[in-house]
Design a protein around this motif. Structure first.
Motif, PDB file in Angstrom:
ATOM      1  N   TYR A 146       0.821  -1.217   0.000  1.00 40.07           N
ATOM      2  CA  TYR A 146       0.000   0.000   0.000  1.00 40.07           C
ATOM      3  C   TYR A 146       0.856   1.269   0.000  1.00 40.07           C
ATOM      4  O   TYR A 146       0.391   2.353   0.323  1.00 40.07           O
ATOM      5  CB  TYR A 146      -0.991   0.025   1.162  1.00 40.07           C
ATOM      6  CG  TYR A 146      -0.408  -0.207   2.539  1.00 40.07           C
ATOM      7  CD1 TYR A 146       0.099   0.839   3.299  1.00 40.07           C
ATOM      8  CD2 TYR A 146      -0.393  -1.481   3.097  1.00 40.07           C
ATOM      9  CE1 TYR A 146       0.615   0.625   4.569  1.00 40.07           C
ATOM     10  CE2 TYR A 146       0.107  -1.711   4.370  1.00 40.07           C
ATOM     11  CZ  TYR A 146       0.611  -0.657   5.099  1.00 40.07           C
ATOM     12  OH  TYR A 146       1.118  -0.876   6.360  1.00 40.07           O
ATOM     13  N   HIS A 209      -6.266   2.731   2.668  1.00 39.61           N
ATOM     14  CA  HIS A 209      -5.431   2.876   1.463  1.00 39.61           C
ATOM     15  C   HIS A 209      -5.923   1.982   0.327  1.00 39.61           C
ATOM     16  O   HIS A 209      -5.115   1.438  -0.445  1.00 39.61           O
ATOM     17  CB  HIS A 209      -3.966   2.568   1.770  1.00 39.61           C
ATOM     18  CG  HIS A 209      -3.369   3.425   2.837  1.00 39.61           C
ATOM     19  ND1 HIS A 209      -3.513   4.796   2.871  1.00 39.61           N
ATOM     20  CD2 HIS A 209      -2.613   3.092   3.925  1.00 39.61           C
ATOM     21  CE1 HIS A 209      -2.876   5.280   3.926  1.00 39.61           C
ATOM     22  NE2 HIS A 209      -2.333   4.272   4.583  1.00 39.61           N
ATOM     23  N   LEU A 212      -4.516   2.909  -3.118  1.00 46.69           N
ATOM     24  CA  LEU A 212      -3.110   2.570  -3.348  1.00 46.69           C
ATOM     25  C   LEU A 212      -2.926   1.062  -3.506  1.00 46.69           C
ATOM     26  O   LEU A 212      -2.102   0.610  -4.321  1.00 46.69           O
ATOM     27  CB  LEU A 212      -2.255   3.082  -2.186  1.00 46.69           C
ATOM     28  CG  LEU A 212      -2.241   4.594  -1.992  1.00 46.69           C
ATOM     29  CD1 LEU A 212      -1.405   4.966  -0.772  1.00 46.69           C
ATOM     30  CD2 LEU A 212      -1.708   5.298  -3.238  1.00 46.69           C
ATOM     31  N   ILE A 213      -3.666   0.292  -2.730  1.00 50.69           N
ATOM     32  CA  ILE A 213      -3.606  -1.168  -2.869  1.00 50.69           C
ATOM     33  C   ILE A 213      -3.992  -1.566  -4.287  1.00 50.69           C
ATOM     34  O   ILE A 213      -3.314  -2.379  -4.937  1.00 50.69           O
ATOM     35  CB  ILE A 213      -4.523  -1.835  -1.835  1.00 50.69           C
ATOM     36  CG1 ILE A 213      -3.982  -1.604  -0.421  1.00 50.69           C
ATOM     37  CG2 ILE A 213      -4.645  -3.343  -2.112  1.00 50.69           C
ATOM     38  CD1 ILE A 213      -4.931  -2.039   0.684  1.00 50.69           C
ATOM     39  N   ASN A 216      -1.348  -0.518  -7.004  1.00 56.21           N
ATOM     40  CA  ASN A 216      -0.172  -1.383  -7.027  1.00 56.21           C
ATOM     41  C   ASN A 216      -0.491  -2.766  -7.587  1.00 56.21           C
ATOM     42  O   ASN A 216       0.327  -3.353  -8.319  1.00 56.21           O
ATOM     43  CB  ASN A 216       0.421  -1.496  -5.618  1.00 56.21           C
ATOM     44  CG  ASN A 216       1.011  -0.182  -5.136  1.00 56.21           C
ATOM     45  OD1 ASN A 216       1.420   0.654  -5.937  1.00 56.21           O
ATOM     46  ND2 ASN A 216       1.061   0.014  -3.833  1.00 56.21           N
ATOM     47  N   ARG A 386      -6.560  -4.235   5.218  1.00 60.09           N
ATOM     48  CA  ARG A 386      -5.714  -3.908   4.067  1.00 60.09           C
ATOM     49  C   ARG A 386      -5.227  -5.193   3.405  1.00 60.09           C
ATOM     50  O   ARG A 386      -5.283  -5.351   2.182  1.00 60.09           O
ATOM     51  CB  ARG A 386      -4.513  -3.079   4.524  1.00 60.09           C
ATOM     52  CG  ARG A 386      -4.815  -1.683   5.027  1.00 60.09           C
ATOM     53  CD  ARG A 386      -3.594  -1.099   5.712  1.00 60.09           C
ATOM     54  NE  ARG A 386      -3.782   0.280   6.161  1.00 60.09           N
ATOM     55  CZ  ARG A 386      -2.919   0.939   6.925  1.00 60.09           C
ATOM     56  NH1 ARG A 386      -1.813   0.328   7.342  1.00 60.09           N
ATOM     57  NH2 ARG A 386      -3.159   2.183   7.285  1.00 60.09           N
ATOM     58  N   ARG A 390      -6.010  -6.857  -0.353  1.00 57.26           N
ATOM     59  CA  ARG A 390      -4.912  -7.299  -1.242  1.00 57.26           C
ATOM     60  C   ARG A 390      -5.143  -8.735  -1.701  1.00 57.26           C
ATOM     61  O   ARG A 390      -4.873  -9.079  -2.860  1.00 57.26           O
ATOM     62  CB  ARG A 390      -3.588  -7.202  -0.502  1.00 57.26           C
ATOM     63  CG  ARG A 390      -2.381  -7.722  -1.271  1.00 57.26           C
ATOM     64  CD  ARG A 390      -1.193  -7.928  -0.360  1.00 57.26           C
ATOM     65  NE  ARG A 390      -1.464  -8.937   0.667  1.00 57.26           N
ATOM     66  CZ  ARG A 390      -0.681  -9.162   1.718  1.00 57.26           C
ATOM     67  NH1 ARG A 390       0.407  -8.436   1.899  1.00 57.26           N
ATOM     68  NH2 ARG A 390      -0.988 -10.096   2.593  1.00 57.26           N
TER      69      ARG A 390
END
Length: 399
Positions: A146, A209, A212-213, A216, A386, A390
């Motif tokens: 993240y 986040h 952002l996870i 990516n 988080r 993912r």
């Protein structure tokens, strides 16, 4: 009373303040090894503020200036139970270091000064426990997934949509993946992702986040690009410890907002693949509870279901929902490892009455696409969720 953060260095271990336990319940007892003096400002501090600080072991050091106060305490976690008692020094600064290290990841906290509740002026604020709380980040060994990287980034935008059922306009945040604005003809699947009790629609972006996870994962070609919609989905009048608790929660008003108002709005205003096989619902904690109440009863709307520390899906649950096996393309359930070790962690619902791992295995044996994930070393907290996102995101919308 004047309340401000002191930017001078904390007192040395040569004259340590009294410590009080602050580690997440269920964590292993604090080691006897000395506290390493490599404290650095938390990544969530306000610009220019030196405290609170975190060291390489996960200990936290607080320092607050309240010259006229009689007592100062720091409370961590959802609901702010427990806490660290700060001691007043000759410079009128109140200081303490946690007795034990905290779990990796994000934690809420606030100050109690002479019985009043205040946020730490040294840190940024995050909505949790039905109020804006201070936040602290314990650096995680796996934080790379993240991290902000030099990859194409998506966009998170606020939208307001009409809600005739509530007589209001409501807010949602929408994540569109990298390239959405440049590819005018491409349509995308949608995940409706819900927050937990006491939080709001800002949680998954700010604390979790999620954007952002996804950035990516997409850059690494591990997940299909899809839209994420996050909206306020709970009533703060219902608290887990209140009489009746979540059992008395009426999901009908939110179901109407989500299915009859928000989804049509999103499908009109964004380039979505507007069908069941390209739409999912997931949530953390109470958001998972909501997901379990809504998604199985609306299988013509949702084809993917994710419960993150928010319950389990048993064979009996599936048997009670006509068409579940044929229509649901993924049932994803996850927990923090500490949640399954201890009957109840700070701020979390009680451990599931049936074994979620056994339930997931039973669904898989019955021919369903069932996945169970456990976040190592974390409890009912954002590092668990988080990691869960993912793990879940690459499994979604794989036609």
């Amino acid at each position: 009373m004047r309340l401000a953060l002191v930017t001078a260095m904390a007192c040395s271990l040569a004259a340590p303040p009294a410590f009080a336990q602050v580690a997440t319940p269920g964590a292993a007892p604090a080691a006897a090894a000395p506290v390493v003096e490599d404290f650095k400002p938390s990544s969530l501090n306000q610009p220019g503020q030196s405290f609170p600080q975190v060291n390489s072991q996960g200990y936290v050091r607080f320092r607050v200036l309240a010259p006229e106060a009689k007592s100062v305490r720091v409370s961590l976690g959802l609901g702010g139970r427990g806490g660290t008692v700060l001691n007043k020094g000759t410079d009128s600064a109140w200081t303490a270091t946690s007795e034990g290290p905290l779990d990796e990841g994000f934690h809420y906290y606030h100050l109690t000064v002479d019985g009043g509740t205040f946020n730490d002026p040294g840190t940024l604020n995050f909505y949790g426990s039905t109020r804006w709380e201070s936040g602290i980040e314990i650096p995680a060994r796996d934080a790379d997934f993240y991290a902000v990287k030099d990859v194409p980034h998506g966009r998170v935008e606020q939208v307001l949509f009409a809600s005739p059922s509530t007589g209001s306009h409501r807010r949602a945040f929408v994540y569109t993946p990298p390239g959405y604005d440049a590819t005018g003809g491409t349509r995308y699947p949608v995940l409706y992702l819900q927050h937990g009790w006491g939080e709001d629609e800002t949680a998954w972006s700010n604390q979790g986040h999620a954007n952002l996870i996804m950035d990516n994962l997409i850059a690494a070609r591990k997940a299909r690009p899809f839209i994420i919609v996050m909206t306020y989905g709970m009533t703060n009048d219902v608290r887990p410890g209140s009489p009746g608790g979540l059992a008395s929660f009426d999901i009908t008003p939110f179901r109407t907002v989500l299915v009859d108002e928000l989804i049509p709005y999103v499908d009109r205003h964004f380039r979505t693949l507007a069908d069941q096989r390209h739409r999912g619902m997931a949530g953390l904690s109470m958001g998972g509870f909501e997901t379990k109440l809504i998604a199985p009863k609306n299988l013509d709307t949702f084809g993917y279901i994710g419960l993150l520390s928010g319950g389990t899906m048993s064979p009996q649950d599936v048997a009670e929902v006509p068409g579940y096996k044929d229509k649901v393309r993924l049932t994803f359930v996850s927990y923090g490892g500490r949640e399954l070790e201890n009957g109840q962690t700070r701020g979390s619902p009680a451990r599931p009455s049936t074994d979620p791992a056994a339930n997931a295995a039973a669904l898989k044996r019955a021919g369903l696409n069932s996945v169970f994930y456990v976040s190592p070393g974390t409890g009912h907290e954002f590092q668990s969720w988080r990691r869960s996102l993912r793990e879940m995101a690459p499994l979604l919308f794989r036609d």
